[in-house]
Design an enzyme around this catalytic site. Structure first.
Site, PDB file in Angstrom:
ATOM      1  N   LYS A  15     -25.480 -13.557   3.953  1.00  0.00           N
ATOM      2  CA  LYS A  15     -24.571 -14.696   4.106  1.00  0.00           C
ATOM      3  C   LYS A  15     -23.234 -14.485   3.397  1.00  0.00           C
ATOM      4  O   LYS A  15     -22.172 -14.760   3.974  1.00  0.00           O
ATOM      5  CB  LYS A  15     -25.281 -15.933   3.578  1.00  0.00           C
ATOM      6  CG  LYS A  15     -24.709 -17.256   3.985  1.00  0.00           C
ATOM      7  CD  LYS A  15     -25.674 -18.390   3.686  1.00  0.00           C
ATOM      8  CE  LYS A  15     -26.111 -18.493   2.247  1.00  0.00           C
ATOM      9  NZ  LYS A  15     -27.314 -17.768   1.876  1.00  0.00           N
ATOM     10  N   LYS A  37     -18.287 -22.284  -2.391  1.00  0.00           N
ATOM     11  CA  LYS A  37     -19.737 -22.133  -2.536  1.00  0.00           C
ATOM     12  C   LYS A  37     -20.306 -23.507  -2.843  1.00  0.00           C
ATOM     13  O   LYS A  37     -19.988 -24.117  -3.865  1.00  0.00           O
ATOM     14  CB  LYS A  37     -20.064 -21.143  -3.650  1.00  0.00           C
ATOM     15  CG  LYS A  37     -21.552 -20.884  -3.840  1.00  0.00           C
ATOM     16  CD  LYS A  37     -22.151 -20.110  -2.686  1.00  0.00           C
ATOM     17  CE  LYS A  37     -23.626 -19.787  -2.948  1.00  0.00           C
ATOM     18  NZ  LYS A  37     -24.234 -19.024  -1.848  1.00  0.00           N
ATOM     19  N   GLY A 170     -26.498 -10.467   9.750  1.00  0.00           N
ATOM     20  CA  GLY A 170     -25.901 -10.218   8.447  1.00  0.00           C
ATOM     21  C   GLY A 170     -25.974  -8.794   7.953  1.00  0.00           C
ATOM     22  O   GLY A 170     -25.182  -8.390   7.098  1.00  0.00           O
TER      23      GLY A 170
END
Length: 238
Positions: A15, A37, A170
């Site tokens: 991610k 975040k 990813g």
């Protein structure tokens, strides 16, 4: 997209590296970028977290955290054990909206998967995305197990009426096995979402200049890149 929420199908699916790649591609396209975040866990005060990694790889983005907790646990659990205030979806949405006022793109990176709990009331990244009316980019792993997790995430986004931007793998292996290669066709079929990129395994180990140069080639045009899903499937699928 003023705000794009980035979630994973679980932990350790790439991610943060995908967030960095999206940020790098947007910067290369001339856009100003902020990265938020939602909840940083497993990092103590003064230690570098995920936003610092995005800044290192992507370049000059505005980096921000909502809250951080020292133990590597779900945010609600980490907050409770540390005796610290929990993150609420409203906290994330308000911070992202403030950043959006001064940037072309705000990337909101979650912690773990879509329904990881932020607080005792059961607030999640999905709730923050709903408050922001923001599309959600799903980061998935390449191999066995990814179909179930990705479909469940896509179904939950649909159930909540949230827009799913698509799926990015990813960490695409240098020598992918049969399951990973088959998943290039199966992931869009089971999730109903387009494949929007595949970041090569080990991308974060590249020198930052090399990462920034390569990043647009890992992502589809919707993410300011040049990656072509059909061409990638034709080359990699069995």
């Amino acid at each position: 997209m003023a705000v794009l929420v980035v979630t994973g199908t679980g932990t350790e699916v790439g991610k943060t590296v995908v967030t960095a790649a999206v940020a790098a591609a947007a910067l290369a396209a001339g856009r100003s970028v902020a990265v938020l975040k939602a909840a940083q866990t497993g990092v103590r005060p003064g230690e570098p977290g995920d936003v610092e990694e995005v800044l290192r790889l992507a370049g000059p983005v505005t980096a921000a955290e909502t809250r951080r907790y020292p133990e590597p646990l779900a945010p609600a659990t980490a907050a409770r054990r540390a005796g610290l205030a929990a993150v609420r979806p409203h906290d994330v949405a308000e911070r992202a909206a403030a950043l959006a006022a001064g940037h072309d793109l705000v990337l909101v990176e979650g912690a773990g998967g879509l329904l990881v709990r932020f607080d005792a009331a059961g607030g999640t990244l999905a709730d923050a995305a709903a408050l922001l009316s923001a599309p959600v980019l799903v980061v998935a792993s390449a191999g066995l197990g990814t179909l179930n997790a990705t479909e469940l995430t896509a179904r939950e986004l649909d159930r909540r009426g949230l827009e799913a931007a698509g799926v990015v793998i990813g960490s695409w292996p240098g020598a992918p096995g049969l399951a990973a290669r088959c998943n290039l066709a199966d992931l869009p079929e089971v999730s109903g979402l387009p494949l929007l990129g595949a970041v090569p395994a080990g991308a974060a180990a590249r020198p930052p200049d090399a990462f920034r140069t390569a990043a647009p080639g890992w992502l589809a045009p919707r993410l300011d890149g040049t990656w072509d899903a059909e061409a990638f499937r034709a080359r990699e699928a069995p």
